[in-house]
Scaffold this motif. Sequence first.
Motif, PDB file in Angstrom:
ATOM      1  N   LYS A   1       0.807  -1.188  -0.093  1.00  0.00           N
ATOM      2  CA  LYS A   1      -0.117  -0.077   0.045  1.00  0.00           C
ATOM      3  C   LYS A   1       0.748   1.109   0.273  1.00  0.00           C
ATOM      4  O   LYS A   1       0.373   2.200  -0.018  1.00  0.00           O
ATOM      5  CB  LYS A   1      -1.015  -0.021   1.376  1.00  0.00           C
ATOM      6  CG  LYS A   1      -1.830  -1.392   1.248  1.00  0.00           C
ATOM      7  CD  LYS A   1      -2.471  -1.287   2.692  1.00  0.00           C
ATOM      8  CE  LYS A   1      -3.471  -2.372   2.732  1.00  0.00           C
ATOM      9  NZ  LYS A   1      -4.308  -2.478   4.054  1.00  0.00           N
ATOM     10  N   CYS A   2       2.288   1.163   0.000  1.00  0.00           N
ATOM     11  CA  CYS A   2       3.104   2.257   0.007  1.00  0.00           C
ATOM     12  C   CYS A   2       4.232   2.095  -0.963  1.00  0.00           C
ATOM     13  O   CYS A   2       4.228   1.089  -2.039  1.00  0.00           O
ATOM     14  CB  CYS A   2       3.859   1.997   1.410  1.00  0.00           C
ATOM     15  SG  CYS A   2       2.794   2.272   2.756  1.00  0.00           S
ATOM     16  N   PRO A   3       4.749   3.326  -0.994  1.00  0.00           N
ATOM     17  CA  PRO A   3       6.000   3.543  -2.245  1.00  0.00           C
ATOM     18  C   PRO A   3       7.013   2.235  -2.391  1.00  0.00           C
ATOM     19  O   PRO A   3       6.924   1.480  -1.220  1.00  0.00           O
ATOM     20  CB  PRO A   3       6.717   4.865  -1.835  1.00  0.00           C
ATOM     21  CG  PRO A   3       5.585   5.472  -0.966  1.00  0.00           C
ATOM     22  CD  PRO A   3       4.702   4.506  -0.159  1.00  0.00           C
ATOM     23  N   GLU A   4       7.755   2.217  -3.158  1.00  0.00           N
ATOM     24  CA  GLU A   4       8.503   1.119  -3.395  1.00  0.00           C
ATOM     25  C   GLU A   4       9.757   1.298  -2.376  1.00  0.00           C
ATOM     26  O   GLU A   4       9.931   2.450  -1.797  1.00  0.00           O
ATOM     27  CB  GLU A   4       9.401   1.159  -4.760  1.00  0.00           C
ATOM     28  CG  GLU A   4       8.301   0.829  -5.774  1.00  0.00           C
ATOM     29  CD  GLU A   4       7.693  -0.732  -5.589  1.00  0.00           C
ATOM     30  OE1 GLU A   4       8.699  -1.593  -5.479  1.00  0.00           O
ATOM     31  OE2 GLU A   4       6.580  -1.010  -5.903  1.00  0.00           O
ATOM     32  N   PRO A   5      10.543   0.153  -2.025  1.00  0.00           N
ATOM     33  CA  PRO A   5      11.500   0.175  -0.979  1.00  0.00           C
ATOM     34  C   PRO A   5      12.694   1.405  -1.553  1.00  0.00           C
ATOM     35  O   PRO A   5      13.160   1.174  -2.451  1.00  0.00           O
ATOM     36  CB  PRO A   5      11.969  -0.966  -0.821  1.00  0.00           C
ATOM     37  CG  PRO A   5      10.995  -2.115  -1.299  1.00  0.00           C
ATOM     38  CD  PRO A   5      10.227  -1.116  -2.511  1.00  0.00           C
ATOM     39  N   GLY A   6      13.082   1.941  -0.378  1.00  0.00           N
ATOM     40  CA  GLY A   6      14.213   2.951  -0.728  1.00  0.00           C
ATOM     41  C   GLY A   6      14.055   4.259  -1.261  1.00  0.00           C
ATOM     42  O   GLY A   6      14.661   5.119  -1.399  1.00  0.00           O
ATOM     43  N   ARG A   7      12.572   4.381  -1.733  1.00  0.00           N
ATOM     44  CA  ARG A   7      12.286   5.811  -2.264  1.00  0.00           C
ATOM     45  C   ARG A   7      12.216   6.856  -1.092  1.00  0.00           C
ATOM     46  O   ARG A   7      11.579   6.538  -0.168  1.00  0.00           O
ATOM     47  CB  ARG A   7      10.960   5.534  -3.090  1.00  0.00           C
ATOM     48  CG  ARG A   7      10.268   6.900  -3.431  1.00  0.00           C
ATOM     49  CD  ARG A   7       8.692   6.753  -3.983  1.00  0.00           C
ATOM     50  NE  ARG A   7       8.289   7.933  -4.141  1.00  0.00           N
ATOM     51  CZ  ARG A   7       7.025   8.326  -4.817  1.00  0.00           C
ATOM     52  NH1 ARG A   7       6.274   7.362  -4.817  1.00  0.00           N
ATOM     53  NH2 ARG A   7       6.498   9.438  -4.878  1.00  0.00           N
ATOM     54  N   VAL A   8      12.879   7.812  -1.518  1.00  0.00           N
ATOM     55  CA  VAL A   8      12.658   9.007  -0.549  1.00  0.00           C
ATOM     56  C   VAL A   8      12.485  10.309  -1.482  1.00  0.00           C
ATOM     57  O   VAL A   8      13.346  10.813  -1.950  1.00  0.00           O
ATOM     58  CB  VAL A   8      14.040   9.026   0.096  1.00  0.00           C
ATOM     59  CG1 VAL A   8      14.017  10.316   1.168  1.00  0.00           C
ATOM     60  CG2 VAL A   8      14.370   7.660   0.865  1.00  0.00           C
TER      61      VAL A   8
END
Length: 219
Positions: free
Chosen positions: A74-81
């Motif tokens: 349900k959230c952004p891809e891993p590592g995305r900032v």
Amino acid sequence: MADTHISVSAFARYRRGLVAAALAALVLTGCGGEARGGGTQAEPDKRAGSLTSSAQPGPEQAAFAAMLSTFGKKCPEPGRVDPRPTAGKQTGSEATASLAPGETPPAEPIEPGPLTGPAAELSDRDLCTSGHHEQRVVEALQEVADPTPVKVRKTLNSLGYIDEHIHGLQQDGTTTRFHLDLRESGGRLCVAGLAAGEESDASACVAPATGPFTVKTEE
């Protein structure tokens, strides 16, 4: 001479018999040694199998990983900032929107400070998933009367949080504090919780990306 020849022949046959018996004994001993060696070898294999199976995730660990994955989807891809706001000036509609109703806009532009704490260090995925965990944990703990560490652990277990990821359960008067290790995919998310009945609370915290679980404290 005949007697001597007979004696020598008998002795030769006797010696050959001893040699044959000795060889037979060596063969039997070798077979027995192999059998014992095979039994000894089977134990390491069996132990190795046990170690392998214990290293594989059990049902609880698998369910915990699946829960983390569900929230992660349900959230952004891993590592995305995404770019974090930094100190700067707000003007026009930005400054007006930050004012409370009836408050007079200041004559000078508003200068907000940079983000600090977990919001500044966690990825967008971690911040997003933290919200899901915080909400369900707080809602469950609000229903716990007299939140002792034993009751809090039981409540967290019922939500799918396994003991290996529950840390620092400590009673503080009538409340209990704890941390949840929620790191996955290189993330650093943990949640600091306070079980206090209706006043229960939970918030994101920062853990190391790898290694043993610890909580980064504010400097």
